[in-house]
Enzyme design. Structure first.
Site, short mmCIF file in Angstrom:
data_model
loop_
_atom_site.label_atom_id
_atom_site.label_comp_id
_atom_site.label_asym_id
_atom_site.label_seq_id
_atom_site.Cartn_x
_atom_site.Cartn_y
_atom_site.Cartn_z
N ASP A 124 -8.37 -9.52 4.07
CA ASP A 124 -8.21 -8.40 5.00
C ASP A 124 -9.24 -8.35 6.12
O ASP A 124 -10.19 -7.59 6.04
CB ASP A 124 -8.30 -7.08 4.20
CG ASP A 124 -7.71 -5.90 4.95
OD1 ASP A 124 -7.42 -6.05 6.14
OD2 ASP A 124 -7.52 -4.85 4.32
N GLU A 176 -12.29 -3.02 12.52
CA GLU A 176 -12.36 -2.22 11.29
C GLU A 176 -13.53 -2.63 10.39
O GLU A 176 -14.30 -1.79 9.94
CB GLU A 176 -11.04 -2.35 10.53
CG GLU A 176 -11.04 -1.61 9.20
CD GLU A 176 -9.71 -1.70 8.47
OE1 GLU A 176 -8.77 -2.31 9.00
OE2 GLU A 176 -9.62 -1.12 7.37
N GLU A 206 0.82 -1.21 0.00
CA GLU A 206 0.00 0.00 0.00
C GLU A 206 0.86 1.27 0.00
O GLU A 206 0.73 2.14 0.86
CB GLU A 206 -0.96 -0.01 1.19
CG GLU A 206 -1.90 -1.22 1.16
CD GLU A 206 -2.96 -1.24 2.27
OE1 GLU A 206 -2.69 -0.69 3.34
OE2 GLU A 206 -4.04 -1.81 2.03
#
Ligand SMILES: CO[C@H]1[C@H](O)[C@@H](O)[C@H](O)O[C@@H]1C(=O)O
Length: 681
Positions: free
Chosen positions: A367, A395, A288
């Site tokens: 993820d 998250e 990323e």
């Protein structure tokens, strides 16, 4: 530094069980302390904090072991109080093991090290809080995992990446917090559940944080390391792979360049001058947009080994994350598969890593979604140290607004039998280092705390932090056992409270799954913030996170024949099971296959009807949670009652939003109505 009182699990409420109180009062009168180490001192401090509150009594402290009712110390100092069988038991176990033995007169806590004494004392205090009999104990415990780590994703400006409980307890406005009480309290909480390592800054290391490893900030980090040391927790830092360029005066960070290697060697020396027991580096590289060895046409082994050599003289470790994937994808490209990426990048490098490198493998392979299969990379590199990475922060599982007790999810992953070395090669045994000859291994997770008064936003999210520590210490603990322990220590032992909260926690993950993305397909969240539904939010983006819903069907084809071939990364029987429509479990169907909406699940329902049913049900289940909580109004203090009530109301809004968005979207895409004729907008 005084500790503050929180409504967390170290509350040490007065013991009211009249059957037990006399016994406890007897034992906690004369404490003999035979060792002097830092962590033994911390254990004694904990007793000082706990006993007056629980028993309304004080105790004396001496080194007169014979006349003490409780004796604590490490194995060497306590040797003459242990019989040969006890000696042998401890000798057989790792450094963090403790033994607790008692008869009517005396109770002994012996640790294989000083920190083990602290763990033993916490164990005893837990038993007391759970109102257990402590007069005939014969307990020997050691943690199953060597690394029991938390990763803070805290930024220097005080924000927390994916933080849902306020600001950082470490930093504020690009400074270290002055009052470190909260850090000390955190260390206490963590040590009480056996956490032994922490990295204190975000894996995305931005400009200013890059300077953490310079003399500008090392004195303050030294102080924080000192706080954690008292509780047996080793401090790590996330570092920027590009540091030699950013903070050094080099024009390259190429790991094979001599000047870069020397730069890191000098850097390591400097850090260890400040913190002699510094743990090492956590590294997010070539992931990323973070810099890494790829820039110089080197691979992850080159990159991590270079750092490992610099840290080696000081017994430091490199924890290298495997969250490496192409984040610049085109949705038309159906061959690139983010789920494959970690395995494809790292598996071929097996055997090339130094012995002080540990690969940290994120679970799931995509993820941290609510439902994913276990990462096939775990255990697939017999010659490379590995640990698994979970996310305590929610998250993608409700962001500590919605209730989601994650222990059952982690247990399912740990129990996954990879078959890498035949039956029984579970992830639990792999990360415990029992399958391959790992020098280092264990578990890491992204923390869920911030400076909110209750630490975790939703008070009930504390159970995930508590449970994470307990589970990785002893993975055979059941989700319900862990929940019970936490509830009793946090809310007391009243039947109604215990049963209600336990039920809420144990159902929470399933409920969350019901009203969000179905059947393992994941995503469908609002881009960026990742809270709330946006079905096509990531569908045409570059992140590789697609569900491929069209008018005919939905799901990602990861089969060998017609898909990305991801299923091939598993051993048999999983390879066949996941690849085969007839065998793949319903809850993972859309992770592995693209199917028509009318495809019939093993449950007997069609995919489309499952989507409707699950979403209507999920919403109703949240209404149920609200009712359950309402029944506790008179049993829980106002502050905590209101906190959870408020979160549940917000969860209901969220569930409604998900239900309606998802149902409408798929009704319109498929043109197939709900069999039960419920309202679809
Ligand atoms: C720290 O960055 C995070 C990023 O915020 C998060 O959305 C993603 O899940 O994972 C990244 C990672 O694990 O590195």
């Amino acid at each position: 530094m005084n500790s503050k009182k929180y409504n967390m699990w170290l509350q040490y409420q007065p013991i009211t069980d009249t059957k037990m109180i006399e016994q406890y009062q007897y034992f906690f009168t004369k404490i003999g302390v035979l060792s002097e180490g830092l962590q033994v001192q911390a254990a004694l401090d904990e007793l000082h904090a706990a006993v007056p509150q629980m028993l309304d009594a004080k105790f004396t402290v001496s080194n007169d072991a014979l006349n003490s009712t409780i004796v604590i110390g490490n194995r060497n100092d306590l040797a003459r109080f242990l019989d040969s069988e006890q000696q042998a038991k401890l000798a057989d176990m790792n450094d963090e093991a403790f033994l607790i033995a008692s008869n009517q007169e005396q109770l002994i806590i012996a640790g294989n090290s000083d920190v083990a004494v602290l763990y033993g004392v916490h164990h005893l205090l837990r038993l007391v809080q759970l109102n257990e009999d402590i007069a005939q104990l014969s307990v020997v415990e050691q943690p199953k995992n060597q690394f029991r780590m938390l990763n803070q994703w805290d930024n220097f400006d005080g924000s927390i990446e994916r933080g849902y409980s306020g600001q950082s307890i470490f930093y504020q406005h690009n400074q270290f917090v002055e009052d470190k009480t909260r850090i000390k309290d955190y260390a206490r909480f963590l040590s009480s559940v056996g956490i032994n390592a922490i990295s204190i800054n975000n894996v995305n290391v931005w400009e200013e944080e890059t300077y953490f490893i310079t003399k500008k900030y090392l004195p303050e980090i030294q102080e924080i390391a000192g706080i954690f040391r008292v509780y047996g927790i080793t401090l790590y830092l996330s570092i920027n792979f590009g540091s030699p360029v950013t903070i050094g005066d080099l024009d390259t960070a190429d790991p094979l360049d001599q000047s870069v290697q020397n730069w890191w060697k000098e850097k390591a020396k400097e850090i260890y001058d400040y913190i002699p027991d510094f743990g090492g580096f956590v590294v997010k590289a070539d992931s990323e947009n973070r810099p890494g060895p790829f820039t110089y046409e080197r691979d992850h082994a080159d990159g991590s080994n270079m750092l490992a050599k610099a840290l080696e003289p000081f017994q430091g470790k490199v924890i290298w994350r495997c969250f490496v994937y192409n984040h610049l994808q085109d949705w038309r490209d159906r061959t690139t598969d983010r789920a494959r990426a970690a395995y494809d990048h790292f598996k071929p490098l097996d055997g090339r890593f130094h012995e002080n490198v540990i690969l940290q493998v994120k679970n799931g392979p995509m993820d941290f979604q609510v439902r994913e299969p276990a990462s096939p990379l775990i255990g697939a590199m017999p010659n490379t140290n590995q640990m698994i990475e979970f996310q305590v922060a929610q998250e993608y599982t409700g962001q500590q607004i919605d209730l989601c007790y994650l222990i059952p999810q982690w247990k399912e992953i740990l129990a996954f039998d990879t078959h890498i070395k035949g039956t029984g090669t579970t992830i639990e045994e792999i990360v415990a280092g029992n399958i391959h000859p790992y020098k280092y291994s264990g578990v890491a997770a992204v923390s869920n705390i911030g400076d909110d008064e209750n630490w975790t936003g939703n008070t009930l999210a504390q159970a995930n932090l508590y449970g994470y520590g307990r589970l990785i210490w002893n993975p055979s603990l059941l989700s319900e056992q862990i929940a019970e322990e936490w509830i009793k220590q946090t809310f007391g032992s009243k039947e109604e409270v215990l049963n209600t909260i336990e039920d809420m926690l144990l159902n929470a993950w399933g409920i969350y799954e019901n009203y969000t993305a179905p059947l393992g397909v994941g995503w469908m969240v609002t881009p960026g913030v990742h809270y709330g539904p946006n079905i096509d939010g990531y569908e045409y983006s570059k992140w590789g996170t697609y569900h491929f819903a069209d008018r005919d069907g939905i799901g990602v084809d990861r089969t060998k024949e017609t898909g990305t071939g991801y299923t091939e990364q598993y051993q048999e029987p999983h390879r066949t099971i996941y690849n085969d429509l007839d065998q793949v479990p319903d809850e993972l169907l859309l992770f592995f296959h693209h199917v028509p909406y009318k495809y019939t699940l093993k449950s007997g329902k069609t995919v489309i009807q499952h989507i409707y049913d699950a979403h209507f049900k999920g919403y109703e289940q949240v209404e149920g949670l609200i009712e359950q909580w309402e029944n506790l109004r008179n049993y829980v203090d106002n502050e905590r009652f209101a906190n959870v009530q408020d979160r549940l109301e917000r969860q209901l809004d969220n569930a409604k939003e998900w239900r309606d968005q998802i149902n409408t979207y798929f009704y319109r895409k498929s043109g197939i109505g709900d069999q039960h004729g419920r309202t679809i907008y």
